[in-house]
Scaffold this motif. Structure first.
Motif, PDB file in Angstrom:
ATOM      1  N   ILE A  58     131.314 101.503  50.734  1.00 12.41           N
ATOM      2  CA  ILE A  58     131.625 102.141  49.449  1.00 12.41           C
ATOM      3  C   ILE A  58     130.356 102.748  48.840  1.00 12.41           C
ATOM      4  N   VAL A  59     129.272 101.980  48.836  1.00 11.03           N
ATOM      5  CA  VAL A  59     128.031 102.457  48.223  1.00 11.03           C
ATOM      6  C   VAL A  59     127.425 103.592  49.054  1.00 11.03           C
ATOM      7  N   ALA A  60     127.587 103.547  50.359  1.00 10.20           N
ATOM      8  CA  ALA A  60     127.061 104.618  51.216  1.00 10.20           C
ATOM      9  C   ALA A  60     127.706 105.954  50.865  1.00 10.20           C
ATOM     10  N   GLU A  61     128.949 105.930  50.439  1.00 15.12           N
ATOM     11  CA  GLU A  61     129.642 107.165  50.062  1.00 15.12           C
ATOM     12  C   GLU A  61     129.050 107.798  48.808  1.00 15.12           C
ATOM     13  N   THR A  62     128.334 107.004  47.999  1.00 18.39           N
ATOM     14  CA  THR A  62     127.784 107.513  46.740  1.00 18.39           C
ATOM     15  C   THR A  62     126.371 108.068  46.890  1.00 18.39           C
ATOM     16  N   LEU A  63     125.796 108.006  48.078  1.00 14.95           N
ATOM     17  CA  LEU A  63     124.435 108.506  48.279  1.00 14.95           C
ATOM     18  C   LEU A  63     124.372 110.009  48.059  1.00 14.95           C
ATOM     19  N   THR A  64     123.283 110.452  47.460  1.00 12.87           N
ATOM     20  CA  THR A  64     123.076 111.883  47.265  1.00 12.87           C
ATOM     21  C   THR A  64     122.618 112.510  48.579  1.00 12.87           C
ATOM     22  N   ALA A  65     122.586 113.831  48.601  1.00 10.61           N
ATOM     23  CA  ALA A  65     122.144 114.539  49.809  1.00 10.61           C
ATOM     24  C   ALA A  65     120.695 114.180  50.149  1.00 10.61           C
ATOM     25  N   ALA A  66     119.846 114.068  49.127  1.00  7.33           N
ATOM     26  CA  ALA A  66     118.440 113.711  49.365  1.00  7.33           C
ATOM     27  C   ALA A  66     118.324 112.287  49.919  1.00  7.33           C
ATOM     28  N   GLU A  67     119.128 111.368  49.391  1.00  9.31           N
ATOM     29  CA  GLU A  67     119.103 109.982  49.884  1.00  9.31           C
ATOM     30  C   GLU A  67     119.620 109.907  51.319  1.00  9.31           C
ATOM     31  N   ALA A  77     119.380 112.333  53.523  1.00  8.03           N
ATOM     32  CA  ALA A  77     118.323 112.914  54.362  1.00  8.03           C
ATOM     33  C   ALA A  77     117.220 111.883  54.611  1.00  8.03           C
ATOM     34  N   HIS A  78     116.863 111.140  53.570  1.00  4.54           N
ATOM     35  CA  HIS A  78     115.852 110.083  53.719  1.00  4.54           C
ATOM     36  C   HIS A  78     116.350 108.999  54.683  1.00  4.54           C
ATOM     37  N   LEU A  79     117.608 108.617  54.545  1.00  4.41           N
ATOM     38  CA  LEU A  79     118.216 107.618  55.436  1.00  4.41           C
ATOM     39  C   LEU A  79     118.153 108.089  56.884  1.00  4.41           C
ATOM     40  N   ARG A  80     118.512 109.336  57.118  1.00  2.00           N
ATOM     41  CA  ARG A  80     118.495 109.889  58.478  1.00  2.00           C
ATOM     42  C   ARG A  80     117.075 110.001  59.040  1.00  2.00           C
ATOM     43  N   ALA A  81     116.110 110.293  58.171  1.00  2.00           N
ATOM     44  CA  ALA A  81     114.728 110.465  58.630  1.00  2.00           C
ATOM     45  C   ALA A  81     114.025 109.135  58.891  1.00  2.00           C
ATOM     46  N   THR A  82     114.313 108.129  58.056  1.00  2.00           N
ATOM     47  CA  THR A  82     113.554 106.873  58.130  1.00  2.00           C
ATOM     48  C   THR A  82     114.377 105.654  58.531  1.00  2.00           C
ATOM     49  N   GLY A  83     115.700 105.720  58.359  1.00  2.00           N
ATOM     50  CA  GLY A  83     116.532 104.555  58.613  1.00  2.00           C
ATOM     51  C   GLY A  83     116.494 103.551  57.475  1.00  2.00           C
ATOM     52  N   GLU A  84     115.998 103.990  56.311  1.00  2.00           N
ATOM     53  CA  GLU A  84     115.893 103.113  55.143  1.00  2.00           C
ATOM     54  C   GLU A  84     116.823 103.588  54.037  1.00  2.00           C
ATOM     55  N   VAL A  85     117.404 102.617  53.339  1.00  2.35           N
ATOM     56  CA  VAL A  85     118.269 102.936  52.196  1.00  2.35           C
ATOM     57  C   VAL A  85     117.405 103.045  50.939  1.00  2.35           C
ATOM     58  N   PRO A  86     117.908 103.710  49.891  1.00  2.00           N
ATOM     59  CA  PRO A  86     117.157 103.802  48.633  1.00  2.00           C
ATOM     60  C   PRO A  86     116.986 102.413  48.005  1.00  2.00           C
ATOM     61  N   PRO A  87     115.978 102.261  47.155  1.00  2.00           N
ATOM     62  CA  PRO A  87     115.703 100.944  46.544  1.00  2.00           C
ATOM     63  C   PRO A  87     116.877 100.350  45.767  1.00  2.00           C
ATOM     64  N   HIS A  88     117.691 101.180  45.139  1.00  2.00           N
ATOM     65  CA  HIS A  88     118.810 100.688  44.322  1.00  2.00           C
ATOM     66  C   HIS A  88     120.026 100.295  45.156  1.00  2.00           C
ATOM     67  N   PHE A  89     120.008 100.569  46.442  1.00  2.00           N
ATOM     68  CA  PHE A  89     121.190 100.408  47.287  1.00  2.00           C
ATOM     69  C   PHE A  89     121.685  98.954  47.327  1.00  2.00           C
ATOM     70  N   LEU A  90     120.799  98.025  47.630  1.00  2.00           N
ATOM     71  CA  LEU A  90     121.215  96.612  47.742  1.00  2.00           C
ATOM     72  C   LEU A  90     121.721  96.056  46.417  1.00  2.00           C
ATOM     73  N   ALA A  91     121.090  96.451  45.334  1.00  2.00           N
ATOM     74  CA  ALA A  91     121.554  95.978  44.022  1.00  2.00           C
ATOM     75  C   ALA A  91     122.977  96.462  43.755  1.00  2.00           C
ATOM     76  N   GLU A  92     123.256  97.696  44.135  1.00  2.00           N
ATOM     77  CA  GLU A  92     124.606  98.240  43.947  1.00  2.00           C
ATOM     78  C   GLU A  92     125.609  97.530  44.860  1.00  2.00           C
ATOM     79  N   VAL A  93     125.190  97.212  46.074  1.00  2.00           N
ATOM     80  CA  VAL A  93     126.058  96.457  46.994  1.00  2.00           C
ATOM     81  C   VAL A  93     126.380  95.092  46.389  1.00  2.00           C
ATOM     82  N   GLU A  94     125.360  94.404  45.888  1.00  2.00           N
ATOM     83  CA  GLU A  94     125.580  93.092  45.254  1.00  2.00           C
ATOM     84  C   GLU A  94     126.549  93.205  44.082  1.00  2.00           C
TER      85      GLU A  94
END
Length: 112
Positions: free
Chosen positions: A75-84, A86-103
Motif C-alpha cells: 500500500i505504501v509503495a503505491e504512494t511513492l513519488t516519481a523521485a522516490e 527513481a531513488h528506489l530503482r537506483a539504490t534499492g533503498e526506500v525513503p526515510p519516512h517509508f517504514l514509519a508509514e508502514v508501521e
C-alpha cells in the motif's frame, strides 16, 4: 560503488529493502513469549512438547504479522513519488519516512 538493483516491480523492491527490519519486528516476543521461555520445564518430556508447541505458536504469530507488514508495504509503495521511485530503482533503498508509514498502516489495520 554502484549497486545493481534487479528489474522487479516497485512493491517488491520496497519489500526487499525493508524485509530484515520487518522480520525482526514480526518475530519480537511479547510478554507471554518471554514468560513461556523463562518458566518452561526443561527436564520433562511434557515440557519439551510444550516448548515445541510454544515455538510453533510463535512462528504462526510471526507469519501473521509478516502478512500484515507485506500488505502495508504494498500500500505504501503505491504512494511513492516519481523521485522516490527513481531513488528506489537506483539504490534499492526506500525513503526515510517509508517504514514509519508502514508501521502506521499496520497499527491502523490492527485497530479494525
Amino acid at each position: 560503488m554502484t549497486r545493481t538493483v534487479p528489474n522487479l516491480p516497485d512493491e517488491r523492491l520496497c519489500w526487499l529493502a525493508v524485509r530484515d527490519q520487518v522480520n525482526r519486528k514480526a518475530r519480537r516476543r511479547g510478554v507471554l513469549g518471554w514468560l513461556t521461555a523463562l518458566f518452561r520445564p526443561r527436564d520433562s518430556w511434557e515440557g519439551n512438547e510444550r516448548a515445541e508447541d510454544a515455538a510453533d505458536l510463535r512462528r504462526e504469530t510471526a507469519s501473521g504479522k509478516l502478512h500484515k507488514y507485506a500488505f502495508a508495504v504494498d500500500i505504501v509503495a503505491e504512494t511513492l513519488t516519481a523521485a522516490e521511485r527513481a531513488h528506489l530503482r537506483a539504490t534499492g533503498e526506500v525513503p526515510p519516512h517509508f517504514l514509519a508509514e508502514v508501521e502506521r498502516r499496520v497499527a491502523e489495520r490492527k485497530k479494525r
